[in-house]
Every structure is written in structure tokens, then in C-alpha cells.
Motif scaffolding. Structure first.
Motif, PDB file in Angstrom:
ATOM      1  N   HIS A  14      37.292  30.488  81.817  1.00  0.00           N
ATOM      2  CA  HIS A  14      37.168  29.310  82.670  1.00  0.00           C
ATOM      3  C   HIS A  14      37.221  28.005  81.881  1.00  0.00           C
ATOM      4  O   HIS A  14      37.338  26.939  82.465  1.00  0.00           O
ATOM      5  CB  HIS A  14      35.881  29.382  83.496  1.00  0.00           C
ATOM      6  N   GLU A  15      37.138  28.082  80.553  1.00  0.00           N
ATOM      7  CA  GLU A  15      37.190  26.879  79.719  1.00  0.00           C
ATOM      8  C   GLU A  15      38.562  26.656  79.095  1.00  0.00           C
ATOM      9  O   GLU A  15      38.790  25.639  78.463  1.00  0.00           O
ATOM     10  CB  GLU A  15      36.149  26.981  78.593  1.00  0.00           C
ATOM     11  N   ARG A  16      39.447  27.611  79.249  1.00  0.00           N
ATOM     12  CA  ARG A  16      40.771  27.481  78.655  1.00  0.00           C
ATOM     13  C   ARG A  16      41.537  26.301  79.238  1.00  0.00           C
ATOM     14  O   ARG A  16      41.441  26.011  80.422  1.00  0.00           O
ATOM     15  CB  ARG A  16      41.601  28.735  78.913  1.00  0.00           C
ATOM     16  N   ILE A  17      42.302  25.695  78.384  1.00  0.00           N
ATOM     17  CA  ILE A  17      43.210  24.643  78.824  1.00  0.00           C
ATOM     18  C   ILE A  17      44.349  25.335  79.548  1.00  0.00           C
ATOM     19  O   ILE A  17      44.942  26.282  79.021  1.00  0.00           O
ATOM     20  CB  ILE A  17      43.746  23.851  77.620  1.00  0.00           C
ATOM     21  N   MET A  18      44.639  24.894  80.741  1.00  0.00           N
ATOM     22  CA  MET A  18      45.749  25.481  81.489  1.00  0.00           C
ATOM     23  C   MET A  18      47.020  24.752  81.094  1.00  0.00           C
ATOM     24  O   MET A  18      47.417  23.773  81.723  1.00  0.00           O
ATOM     25  CB  MET A  18      45.472  25.400  82.983  1.00  0.00           C
ATOM     26  N   GLN A  19      47.629  25.227  80.001  1.00  0.00           N
ATOM     27  CA  GLN A  19      48.773  24.542  79.422  1.00  0.00           C
ATOM     28  C   GLN A  19      49.576  25.535  78.607  1.00  0.00           C
ATOM     29  O   GLN A  19      49.030  26.471  78.028  1.00  0.00           O
ATOM     30  CB  GLN A  19      48.260  23.418  78.523  1.00  0.00           C
ATOM     31  N   THR A  20      50.860  25.333  78.543  1.00  0.00           N
ATOM     32  CA  THR A  20      51.714  26.076  77.637  1.00  0.00           C
ATOM     33  C   THR A  20      52.806  25.134  77.152  1.00  0.00           C
ATOM     34  O   THR A  20      53.213  24.223  77.872  1.00  0.00           O
ATOM     35  CB  THR A  20      52.310  27.342  78.291  1.00  0.00           C
ATOM     36  N   THR A  21      53.232  25.333  75.930  1.00  0.00           N
ATOM     37  CA  THR A  21      54.220  24.460  75.306  1.00  0.00           C
ATOM     38  C   THR A  21      55.294  25.310  74.640  1.00  0.00           C
ATOM     39  O   THR A  21      54.984  26.352  74.069  1.00  0.00           O
ATOM     40  CB  THR A  21      53.545  23.557  74.243  1.00  0.00           C
ATOM     41  N   ALA A  22      56.520  24.852  74.719  1.00  0.00           N
ATOM     42  CA  ALA A  22      57.627  25.539  74.058  1.00  0.00           C
ATOM     43  C   ALA A  22      58.507  24.519  73.362  1.00  0.00           C
ATOM     44  O   ALA A  22      58.738  23.425  73.886  1.00  0.00           O
ATOM     45  CB  ALA A  22      58.450  26.337  75.064  1.00  0.00           C
ATOM     46  N   ASP A  83      56.334  20.994  77.926  1.00  0.00           N
ATOM     47  CA  ASP A  83      54.895  21.197  78.076  1.00  0.00           C
ATOM     48  C   ASP A  83      54.600  21.339  79.559  1.00  0.00           C
ATOM     49  O   ASP A  83      55.026  20.493  80.354  1.00  0.00           O
ATOM     50  CB  ASP A  83      54.146  19.996  77.482  1.00  0.00           C
ATOM     51  N   LEU A  84      53.903  22.411  79.922  1.00  0.00           N
ATOM     52  CA  LEU A  84      53.484  22.643  81.301  1.00  0.00           C
ATOM     53  C   LEU A  84      51.973  22.661  81.313  1.00  0.00           C
ATOM     54  O   LEU A  84      51.357  23.332  80.486  1.00  0.00           O
ATOM     55  CB  LEU A  84      54.015  23.984  81.809  1.00  0.00           C
ATOM     56  N   ARG A  85      51.365  21.921  82.258  1.00  0.00           N
ATOM     57  CA  ARG A  85      49.907  21.923  82.326  1.00  0.00           C
ATOM     58  C   ARG A  85      49.454  21.669  83.758  1.00  0.00           C
ATOM     59  O   ARG A  85      50.154  21.034  84.538  1.00  0.00           O
ATOM     60  CB  ARG A  85      49.314  20.903  81.375  1.00  0.00           C
TER      61      ARG A  85
END
Length: 159
Positions: A14-22, A83-85
Motif C-alpha cells: 500500500h506504500e508503493r509508488i504507483m509508477q513505472t518508467t521505461a 513514465d506512467l504513474r
């Protein structure tokens, strides 16, 4: 394409950053990989966080990613960063490239072949911004995660 994990491994879910980067290098498969990354990211948001994500949001995010990444790879030299967040009830699609020239939406022209990508992005996104960076530019499009019960996209009045 090099993808970076979407959260910190040692953080509670529940503390994770909701993000991914390529990082995209223009190898010819980047656009398809970027669309796949976007769909997978939203599936993880739905599965791991329980956030509601409509099929429309997934489809529009894939479309926006495709258009923005295609333009960046076509017009800017070097690497492109996707970057998706998640920010509240929207997914932010952020694309950075090395070209400082900001895109300009052209007037609608049904007779024009091609070059409608920015028009499409601006039509489907709830928010759009283009900013110069110390090096290059950053384009951000925001897409609602859910449609409202009346069928309109959240945050945008029905047309």
C-alpha cells in the motif's frame, strides 16, 4: 526498451509508488512494447491496488502512449523516457525527449493524411501539458481511470 519496476521492493504494497518508467532507444519494437507496458501497468494497478480502471481507460492510455512515443521517436534524436504513474483518479502518461521544440496542435483538417497524433491525444485526455526542460521537453497527458455512470469520462462533462 529498459523498464524500471513500478515500486520500491522493500515498501509495503500500500506504500508503493504507483509508477513505472521505461527508456526507449528507437529499436523498432519500442512503440508496441510501450503500449504493452501501459496495459500491464494498469492491470497491476487494478489487481494489486484494487483501483477501478475501465477498459476505456486502458484503451485510451495505450493510444496516448502510442501517439506520444511515436512522435518522440520520430522527431527527437536519442533516447526517449516513458513514465506512467497514478495521480488520484487519473493515469499520467509522461514522455520526455531531447528536442526542446514544443509540439503545436494543428487545425483539424479531414483532408490531411497523418500528423493527427497530438489532436487525438488532446481530444481524449483530461489534461495535457508540454514543458521545456533543461534538456529537451516533457509532454504529460492525463487520462481518467474510470467512466462515470452516465458514460462520460470522469472529470470531463458529456459532449
Amino acid at each position: 526498451m529498459e523498464a524500471v519496476p513500478w515500486g520500491e521492493d522493500d515498501a509495503a504494497p500500500h506504500e508503493r509508488i504507483m509508477q513505472t518508467t521505461a527508456t526507449l532507444d528507437g529499436d523498432g519494437t519500442d512503440i508496441a512494447h510501450a503500449r504493452h507496458l501501459a496495459a500491464g501497468f494498469l492491470a497491476r494497478v487494478r489487481a494489486e491496488r484494487g483501483l477501478p480502471v475501465s477498459q476505456r481507460a486502458v484503451d485510451l492510455t495505450r493510444l496516448v502512449v502510442s501517439e506520444l512515443v511515436t512522435n518522440a521517436l520520430k522527431y527527437a534524436p536519442g533516447l526517449v523516457v516513458l513514465d506512467l504513474r497514478i495521480a488520484g483518479d487519473v493515469v499520467e502518461v509522461v514522455v520526455w525527449d531531447s528536442d526542446p521544440v514544443l509540439p503545436i496542435a494543428r487545425a483539424a483538417d479531414a483532408g490531411r493524411v497523418g500528423q493527427h497524433g497530438l489532436e487525438i491525444v488532446m481530444a481524449v485526455a483530461q489534461g495535457f501539458e508540454a514543458q521545456r526542460e533543461p534538456v529537451g521537453k516533457r509532454i504529460t497527458a492525463r487520462i481518467a481511470l474510470m467512466d462515470d455512470p452516465g458514460g462520460a469520462v470522469t472529470g470531463r462533462p458529456p459532449r
